[in-house]
Every structure is written in structure tokens, then in C-alpha cells.
Scaffold this motif. Structure first.
Motif, PDB file in Angstrom:
ATOM      1  N   SER A 154       0.820  -1.213   0.000  1.00  0.00           N
ATOM      2  CA  SER A 154       0.000   0.000   0.000  1.00  0.00           C
ATOM      3  C   SER A 154       0.850   1.257   0.000  1.00  0.00           C
ATOM      4  O   SER A 154       0.498   2.258  -0.637  1.00  0.00           O
ATOM      5  N   LYS A 155       1.995   1.225   0.669  1.00  0.00           N
ATOM      6  CA  LYS A 155       2.832   2.429   0.724  1.00  0.00           C
ATOM      7  C   LYS A 155       3.565   2.672  -0.592  1.00  0.00           C
ATOM      8  O   LYS A 155       4.106   3.750  -0.815  1.00  0.00           O
ATOM      9  N   CYS A 156       3.587   1.672  -1.468  1.00  0.00           N
ATOM     10  CA  CYS A 156       4.265   1.799  -2.761  1.00  0.00           C
ATOM     11  C   CYS A 156       3.279   1.963  -3.915  1.00  0.00           C
ATOM     12  O   CYS A 156       3.672   1.917  -5.084  1.00  0.00           O
ATOM     13  N   THR A 157       2.004   2.150  -3.603  1.00  0.00           N
ATOM     14  CA  THR A 157       0.968   2.174  -4.629  1.00  0.00           C
ATOM     15  C   THR A 157       0.390   3.570  -4.842  1.00  0.00           C
ATOM     16  O   THR A 157       0.086   4.274  -3.882  1.00  0.00           O
ATOM     17  N   ILE A 158       0.272   3.956  -6.100  1.00  0.00           N
ATOM     18  CA  ILE A 158      -0.498   5.136  -6.490  1.00  0.00           C
ATOM     19  C   ILE A 158      -1.783   4.621  -7.119  1.00  0.00           C
ATOM     20  O   ILE A 158      -1.749   3.951  -8.155  1.00  0.00           O
ATOM     21  N   GLY A 159      -2.894   4.893  -6.480  1.00  0.00           N
ATOM     22  CA  GLY A 159      -4.165   4.365  -6.961  1.00  0.00           C
ATOM     23  C   GLY A 159      -4.691   5.114  -8.176  1.00  0.00           C
ATOM     24  O   GLY A 159      -4.156   6.152  -8.583  1.00  0.00           O
ATOM     25  N   GLY A 160      -5.741   4.582  -8.743  1.00  0.00           N
ATOM     26  CA  GLY A 160      -6.388   5.228  -9.883  1.00  0.00           C
ATOM     27  C   GLY A 160      -7.321   6.340  -9.430  1.00  0.00           C
ATOM     28  O   GLY A 160      -7.196   6.875  -8.322  1.00  0.00           O
ATOM     29  N   CYS A 161      -8.250   6.716 -10.277  1.00  0.00           N
ATOM     30  CA  CYS A 161      -9.202   7.787  -9.985  1.00  0.00           C
ATOM     31  C   CYS A 161     -10.536   7.199  -9.520  1.00  0.00           C
ATOM     32  O   CYS A 161     -10.941   6.128  -9.961  1.00  0.00           O
ATOM     33  N   SER A 162     -11.193   7.938  -8.645  1.00  0.00           N
ATOM     34  CA  SER A 162     -12.505   7.497  -8.173  1.00  0.00           C
ATOM     35  C   SER A 162     -13.625   7.976  -9.089  1.00  0.00           C
ATOM     36  O   SER A 162     -14.745   7.474  -9.023  1.00  0.00           O
ATOM     37  N   LYS A 163     -13.322   8.956  -9.941  1.00  0.00           N
ATOM     38  CA  LYS A 163     -14.303   9.491 -10.882  1.00  0.00           C
ATOM     39  C   LYS A 163     -13.640   9.686 -12.236  1.00  0.00           C
ATOM     40  O   LYS A 163     -12.421   9.842 -12.329  1.00  0.00           O
ATOM     41  N   ASN A 164     -14.451   9.709 -13.280  1.00  0.00           N
ATOM     42  CA  ASN A 164     -13.953   9.995 -14.618  1.00  0.00           C
ATOM     43  C   ASN A 164     -13.973  11.512 -14.821  1.00  0.00           C
ATOM     44  O   ASN A 164     -15.045  12.116 -14.915  1.00  0.00           O
ATOM     45  N   LEU A 165     -12.799  12.106 -14.877  1.00  0.00           N
ATOM     46  CA  LEU A 165     -12.700  13.561 -14.999  1.00  0.00           C
ATOM     47  C   LEU A 165     -13.371  14.102 -16.259  1.00  0.00           C
ATOM     48  O   LEU A 165     -13.808  15.243 -16.288  1.00  0.00           O
ATOM     49  N   LYS A 166     -13.461  13.290 -17.283  1.00  0.00           N
ATOM     50  CA  LYS A 166     -14.074  13.779 -18.519  1.00  0.00           C
ATOM     51  C   LYS A 166     -15.562  14.044 -18.340  1.00  0.00           C
ATOM     52  O   LYS A 166     -16.140  14.877 -19.030  1.00  0.00           O
ATOM     53  N   ASN A 167     -16.179  13.331 -17.406  1.00  0.00           N
ATOM     54  CA  ASN A 167     -17.612  13.541 -17.171  1.00  0.00           C
ATOM     55  C   ASN A 167     -17.892  14.865 -16.477  1.00  0.00           C
ATOM     56  O   ASN A 167     -18.990  15.410 -16.601  1.00  0.00           O
ATOM     57  N   SER A 168     -16.908  15.363 -15.704  1.00  0.00           N
ATOM     58  CA  SER A 168     -17.114  16.606 -14.964  1.00  0.00           C
ATOM     59  C   SER A 168     -16.268  17.755 -15.494  1.00  0.00           C
ATOM     60  O   SER A 168     -16.266  18.842 -14.922  1.00  0.00           O
TER      61      SER A 168
END
Length: 260
Positions: A154-168
Motif C-alpha cells: 500500500s505504501k508503494c501504490t499510487i491508486g487510480g481515480c474514483s471518478k472519470n474527470l471527462k464527465n465533470s
């Protein structure tokens, strides 16, 4: 026929040298497993910082679900991003709707046209010190990406996005393709080129350059990424590893083909 002694010795010496100095045998390289979990093809690309070599020809094609392993010298510094909507047979420029590098499949050191989501990494020269990496939206967004070591931590992980920025993405930041579909979202700096958004000149310090309504929107959708130049706390990860997994459209992202 038995080889002469000198020839046998020379061949044996060649094998030793090959083992010592070839990157894969010596371990003097870092592997990136670039994985496409998007429901469509992408064209990942790489660009080195000044003084560092081009890796993986600077670009390649990945079908949906495909993974490609690429290698970098263990002191390599550079960036990885994904291009979308590419057509390299049309002889047109740009060849890609996002992240294009002069219409080429193999970018060969060229930087992609923003806005793109950038994975940036600085590898350390001896292979034992922590490597530094981050994901940046400073120039904008085109796809979500996650980064982790092969031995997941977990300390070595960059997670993805929780929302699609293109929608907003607000109209003033939108990048549209020829069909009028939103294919990327510019940062405020890229869209308006103002010092207050770009953290430049008199705004070139954390005290002067503060989050904007646009960077806050980016941060809300993608909390693990840099949303602007002086994002704090800095979403920079440092972990020692010789193998990293870079996933475009990770499972934490709920987008589909129609929404991007």
C-alpha cells in the motif's frame, strides 16, 4: 573437433562478460509491466529526461487486456503516458487524439502533446535506494493510471481515480475529437496560461500559488495525483523495487468506452 585452448577460453570469457554487462542478466535494469485494462486499444509512450536513453522505442501498441514488459536502466529518469484514438495509417498529424508525438508510433524521445496523465519516475543508480515516482495532472488528464511495485504494498501504490474527470470537465477545459466527444481535460494552466494557475513568476512558491477551483476538481476525482504544481502533501511515492506495474484504466476506475 576440439577447439584450441585460446579459443575455448575466449568463448568462456565472452559468456562471462555477456552475463555481467547485459542488462537482463546483470539486474542493472528495472522492469515496467505496462498493462491496458481499458476496454479499447491504447498506445503507451515513454520519454526520457535529458541525458537518459529512449526505452521501448518511445512508444508501442497495446490491445485491451494486453501487458507489455519494458526495461529501463536502473538510473533512468523519464515519463510514461498513454495515447488514445491513434491512426498511424492516415498519414495525418496528429495521429492520436491525445498524447500525440509528431504523428509517430515510436516517439523516440519526443514528449507527448498535453493534456495527458503523466506517470513520472526517477530511478536511483545503485538499484537499492528507493525510486521516486508520481502521477501528474499538472498539464491535464486523458486516462486514469495506477502504479505499484510488483510485490504489492500500500505504501508503494499510487491508486487510480474514483471518478472519470471527462464527465465533470468544464467546457473551458475540454478537448474534443472530430466527433465532438470529450477525449481529455486540460489543466487550468494549460488552458489559460496564467501565472496564478501555472505557479510561475510571482506565483512561483507554495505560499503564493494555492489550489484553484479547477485543481480541486482534479483532486476530488484523482486524490493520489498531483493536481497542480505545489500540491500538498506532495503525492510522491518512494519505494525500492526492480519491477513496477503501470496500469491504464485500473479496476478502481468506473469508466467505459462511451464515457471517455
Amino acid at each position: 573437433m576440439k577447439l584450441p585452448k585460446w579459443n575455448t577460453y575466449g568463448f568462456f570469457l565472452f559468456l562471462i562478460c555477456h552475463s555481467l554487462f547485459s542488462g537482463r542478466s546483470s539486474g542493472h535494469q528495472v522492469a515496467f509491466y505496462v498493462h491496458n485494462k481499458c476496454p479499447f486499444a491504447i498506445w503507451p509512450a515513454t520519454a526520457p529526461n535529458t541525458g537518459h536513453p529512449v526505452i521501448a522505442d518511445g512508444g508501442f501498441h497495446l490491445t485491451s487486456g494486453e501487458t507489455k514488459r519494458i526495461y529501463a536502466p536502473w538510473d533512468w529518469k523519464g515519463r510514461i503516458w498513454a495515447r488514445t484514438g491513434c491512426n498511424f495509417t492516415s498519414n495525418g498529424q496528429p495521429a492520436c487524439e491525445t498524447g500525440d508525438c509528431d504523428g509517430r508510433l515510436a516517439c523516440n524521445g519526443l514528449i507527448g502533446t498535453p493534456p495527458v496523465t503523466l506517470m513520472q519516475i526517477s530511478l536511483q543508480a545503485d538499484g537499492t535506494k528507493p525510486n521516486f515516482y508520481d502521477v501528474s495532472l499538472v498539464d491535464g488528464y486523458n486516462l486514469p493510471v495506477s502504479v505499484t511495485t510488483k510485490q504489492i504494498s500500500s505504501k508503494c501504490t499510487i491508486g487510480g481515480c474514483s471518478k472519470n474527470l471527462k464527465n465533470s470537465c468544464p467546457m473551458e477545459l475540454q478537448v474534443l475529437n472530430k466527433n465532438g466527444e470529450i477525449v481529455a481535460c486540460k489543466s487550468a494552466c494549460l488552458a489559460f496560461n496564467l501565472d496564478s494557475f501555472c505557479c510561475s513568476n510571482e506565483y512561483g512558491s507554495p505560499e503564493k500559488c494555492k489550489p484553484s477551483v479547477y485543481s480541486k476538481m482534479f483532486k476530488d476525482a484523482c486524490p493520489y495525483y498531483y493536481s497542480y504544481a505545489f500540491d500538498s502533501p506532495a503525492p510522491l511515492v518512494n519505494c525500492a523495487s526492480k519491477e513496477y506495474i503501470v496500469t491504464f484504466c485500473p479496476s478502481s476506475w468506473g469508466g467505459d468506452r462511451s464515457s471517455i
